[in-house]
Design a protein around this motif. Structure first.
Motif, PDB file in Angstrom:
ATOM      1  N   THR A  20       1.213  -1.254   0.087  1.00 47.94           N
ATOM      2  CA  THR A  20      -0.522   0.141   0.339  1.00 47.94           C
ATOM      3  C   THR A  20       0.853   1.210   0.073  1.00 47.94           C
ATOM      4  N   THR A  21       1.846   1.118   0.903  1.00 46.70           N
ATOM      5  CA  THR A  21       2.955   2.313   0.120  1.00 46.70           C
ATOM      6  C   THR A  21       4.410   1.337   0.109  1.00 46.70           C
ATOM      7  N   ASP A  22       4.505   1.847  -1.645  1.00 46.31           N
ATOM      8  CA  ASP A  22       6.173   1.419  -2.152  1.00 46.31           C
ATOM      9  C   ASP A  22       6.563   2.473  -2.149  1.00 46.31           C
ATOM     10  N   ILE A  23       7.842   2.368  -1.611  1.00 43.00           N
ATOM     11  CA  ILE A  23       8.878   2.854  -2.162  1.00 43.00           C
ATOM     12  C   ILE A  23      10.152   1.998  -2.075  1.00 43.00           C
ATOM     13  N   SER A  24       9.627   0.964  -3.107  1.00 42.11           N
ATOM     14  CA  SER A  24      11.241   0.234  -3.925  1.00 42.11           C
ATOM     15  C   SER A  24      11.234   0.737  -4.966  1.00 42.11           C
ATOM     16  N   GLN A  25      10.549   1.262  -5.701  1.00 44.38           N
ATOM     17  CA  GLN A  25      10.842   1.155  -7.469  1.00 44.38           C
ATOM     18  C   GLN A  25      11.905   1.891  -7.871  1.00 44.38           C
ATOM     19  N   ARG A 324      10.129  -8.336   4.532  1.00 38.38           N
ATOM     20  CA  ARG A 324       8.919  -8.823   4.538  1.00 38.38           C
ATOM     21  C   ARG A 324       7.870  -8.504   5.728  1.00 38.38           C
ATOM     22  N   ASP A 325       8.262  -8.479   6.891  1.00 34.67           N
ATOM     23  CA  ASP A 325       8.061  -8.243   7.833  1.00 34.67           C
ATOM     24  C   ASP A 325       7.563  -6.167   7.955  1.00 34.67           C
ATOM     25  N   LEU A 326       8.188  -5.558   7.139  1.00 34.67           N
ATOM     26  CA  LEU A 326       7.803  -4.309   7.522  1.00 34.67           C
ATOM     27  C   LEU A 326       6.711  -4.157   6.198  1.00 34.67           C
ATOM     28  N   LEU A 327       6.175  -4.632   5.359  1.00 31.02           N
ATOM     29  CA  LEU A 327       5.424  -4.740   4.030  1.00 31.02           C
ATOM     30  C   LEU A 327       3.953  -5.943   4.996  1.00 31.02           C
ATOM     31  N   ALA A 328       4.539  -6.698   5.750  1.00 35.10           N
ATOM     32  CA  ALA A 328       3.693  -7.498   6.234  1.00 35.10           C
ATOM     33  C   ALA A 328       3.001  -6.633   6.783  1.00 35.10           C
ATOM     34  N   GLN A 329       3.353  -5.284   8.075  1.00 34.44           N
ATOM     35  CA  GLN A 329       2.527  -5.396   9.512  1.00 34.44           C
ATOM     36  C   GLN A 329       2.569  -3.700   9.133  1.00 34.44           C
ATOM     37  N   THR A 330       3.051  -3.063   8.019  1.00 34.80           N
ATOM     38  CA  THR A 330       2.940  -1.534   7.499  1.00 34.80           C
ATOM     39  C   THR A 330       1.996  -1.226   6.185  1.00 34.80           C
ATOM     40  N   GLY A 331       2.471  -2.449   5.362  1.00 38.48           N
ATOM     41  CA  GLY A 331       2.081  -2.265   4.221  1.00 38.48           C
ATOM     42  C   GLY A 331       3.125  -1.701   2.635  1.00 38.48           C
ATOM     43  N   THR A 332       4.670  -1.807   3.612  1.00 44.13           N
ATOM     44  CA  THR A 332       5.567  -0.281   2.987  1.00 44.13           C
ATOM     45  C   THR A 332       6.632  -1.639   2.600  1.00 44.13           C
ATOM     46  N   LEU A 333       6.912  -1.277   0.785  1.00 45.62           N
ATOM     47  CA  LEU A 333       7.685  -2.043   0.377  1.00 45.62           C
ATOM     48  C   LEU A 333       9.015  -1.318   0.035  1.00 45.62           C
ATOM     49  N   LEU A 334       9.909  -2.354   0.425  1.00 47.95           N
ATOM     50  CA  LEU A 334      11.424  -1.531   0.107  1.00 47.95           C
ATOM     51  C   LEU A 334      12.286  -3.340  -0.254  1.00 47.95           C
ATOM     52  N   VAL A 335      13.504  -3.068  -1.149  1.00 46.17           N
ATOM     53  CA  VAL A 335      13.511  -3.951  -2.148  1.00 46.17           C
ATOM     54  C   VAL A 335      14.883  -4.506  -0.541  1.00 46.17           C
ATOM     55  N   PRO A 336      14.903  -5.708  -0.269  1.00 45.73           N
ATOM     56  CA  PRO A 336      16.334  -5.785   0.232  1.00 45.73           C
ATOM     57  C   PRO A 336      17.859  -5.793  -0.596  1.00 45.73           C
ATOM     58  N   GLY A 337      18.514  -5.563   0.128  1.00 47.93           N
ATOM     59  CA  GLY A 337      19.834  -5.654  -0.221  1.00 47.93           C
ATOM     60  C   GLY A 337      20.814  -6.549  -0.563  1.00 47.93           C
ATOM     61  N   SER A 338      19.707  -7.672   0.319  1.00 46.53           N
ATOM     62  CA  SER A 338      20.400  -8.839  -0.095  1.00 46.53           C
ATOM     63  C   SER A 338      20.244  -9.925  -1.762  1.00 46.53           C
ATOM     64  N   ARG A 339      18.974  -8.744  -2.212  1.00 42.68           N
ATOM     65  CA  ARG A 339      18.570  -8.783  -3.848  1.00 42.68           C
ATOM     66  C   ARG A 339      19.324  -8.481  -4.525  1.00 42.68           C
ATOM     67  N   PHE A 340      20.437  -7.556  -3.883  1.00 47.37           N
ATOM     68  CA  PHE A 340      21.394  -7.173  -4.946  1.00 47.37           C
ATOM     69  C   PHE A 340      22.760  -7.574  -4.428  1.00 47.37           C
ATOM     70  N   ASP A 341      23.066  -8.531  -3.137  1.00 47.10           N
ATOM     71  CA  ASP A 341      24.119  -8.685  -3.123  1.00 47.10           C
ATOM     72  C   ASP A 341      25.208  -7.685  -2.014  1.00 47.10           C
ATOM     73  N   LEU A 342      24.153  -6.978  -1.550  1.00 46.24           N
ATOM     74  CA  LEU A 342      24.506  -5.568  -0.606  1.00 46.24           C
ATOM     75  C   LEU A 342      23.503  -5.882   0.375  1.00 46.24           C
ATOM     76  N   PRO A 343      24.019  -7.289   1.673  1.00 48.20           N
ATOM     77  CA  PRO A 343      23.055  -7.690   2.918  1.00 48.20           C
ATOM     78  C   PRO A 343      23.148  -6.584   3.946  1.00 48.20           C
TER      79      PRO A 343
END
Length: 374
Positions: A20-25, A324-343
């Motif tokens: 519901t709040t997408d700040i990942s794009q 995942r927890d942020l999205l589930a609890q607040t509806g806010t989306l980020l992309v995990p750095g691990s998806r770019f090999d940046l944990p």
């Protein structure tokens, strides 16, 4: 042929439509069809009249002459005939790598960056060495490392400039050093340039610096029209263009008449669109950096007027669980750095509409407070 899963795309495919709040794009806030067609000066009437008269045949295979001329005008040394329309920048990257890389070739890829640029060559049987960006060097790579990696047989150097997800920019001086090394062994240099900066940072395309430079771009990021799905390859080399033409016949027939017409309209009015987007970048970046300054669990190397950023989070859990927890609890989306090999980091797209950015940052701060007692 084996290829790794595409980390960021798999994540967004799973979650972006539930947020519901997408700040990942990674794009600057997308334009509406109404806003684009109104650029014709007649509230879209001229555009739709032209569209209604257009036959739904294949149209221009490589892109219309007007499209190719508009794109050529973005460069100093790329004639219109050397512009080939593709299905976004992803299609352009795939075309260039598929056309030029063979099993056993040696390539060097900027890393971490956009996953296509190293995993497609790997899937084709190439040996891929990484030229690392470094957080303690403002997310820039060290030219000395590239000099150590390059070999007499190196076939291609692959860059993402500006870099997704960090927002860092390889400037002209550094690019010229890359070109010197590439020229010494006859290597191609491909640069995915979809994140052209929208501040006062000088930007130069690899296609204007090197006779074997290949620029990839699209309307998705800087031009706020990812849904148009139009990108291109651009190179000063007729020889490279001819190679691309052969392979392009196997990967893409055309972009479609409607998409081409829309792309031409956007490029014809690029000045208005870029003025709108510079204001979004200016306004939102100040909101974002002011927030970082008062948020004790976030550190940021600020992007150079580029629509992506890669803040580090001070949290006691891994970044994927956090997101995942942020999205589930607040509806806010980020992309995990691990998806770019940046944990330990996240991709935060601050160039969404300002209200969404402010709401997302508020949710993120509230969510981070749970760790303050640790």
């Amino acid at each position: 042929m084996e290829i790794a899963g595409f980390g960021v795309e798999a994540w967004l495919n799973e979650f972006e439509k539930t947020a519901t709040t997408d700040i990942s794009q990674s794009s600057i806030a997308a334009l509406t069809m109404q806003a684009v067609t109104a650029l014709d000066g007649q509230q879209g009437q001229k555009f739709y009249a032209q569209l209604n008269a257009t036959r739904l045949d294949y149209g221009w295979i490589e892109g219309s002459p007007e499209f190719k001329q508009q794109v050529s005008g973005l460069y100093q040394h790329v004639p219109a005939d050397n512009v080939l329309q593709t299905n976004g920048a992803t299609g352009a990257n795939h075309l260039a790598i598929y056309s030029l890389i063979n099993p056993g070739d040696h390539v060097i890829a900027l890393y971490p960056s956009y996953q296509q640029l190293y995993d497609i060559p790997k899937s084709l049987g190439a040996t891929v060495d990484f030229w690392h960006i470094q957080e303690d060097h403002a997310w820039l790579p060290d030219i000395d490392e590239l000099a150590q990696l390059i070999r007499p047989e190196t076939k291609m150097i692959l860059l993402n400039n500006a870099v997704n997800p960090t927002g860092s920019l390889l400037d002209e001086a550094l690019l010229k050093q890359v070109v010197t090394l590439a020229r010494s062994v006859g290597a191609y240099v491909l640069a995915d340039e979809v994140y052209e900066p929208l501040d006062d940072t000088p930007f130069v395309s690899i296609a204007d610096l090197y006779e074997k430079g290949i620029a990839v771009n699209s309307l998705s990021k800087t031009y706020s029209a990812p849904g148009v799905r139009i990108g291109w390859t651009a190179t000063p080399s007729v020889e490279i263009t001819e190679i691309f033409r052969k392979y392009r016949d196997y990967t893409m027939i055309c972009g479609g008449g409607f998409n081409d017409q829309l792309a031409v309209l956007i490029l014809q009015h690029r000045a208005e669109i870029l003025a709108r987007n510079r204001e979004i970048v200016r306004r939102n970046l100040k909101i974002y950096t002011d927030w970082v300054a008062q948020e004790p669990r976030v550190t940021l190397i600020a992007p150079h007027g580029i629509s992506v950023s890669c803040p580090r989070l001070d949290i006691p859990v891994d970044d994927e669980k956090f997101c995942r927890d942020l999205l589930a609890q607040t509806g806010t989306l980020l992309v995990p750095g691990s998806r770019f090999d940046l944990p330990g980091h996240v991709r935060l797209g601050y160039c969404t509409d300002t209200e969404t950015l402010q709401r997302g940052l508020h949710h993120l701060s509230q969510f981070l407070r749970q760790y303050d007692a640790d």
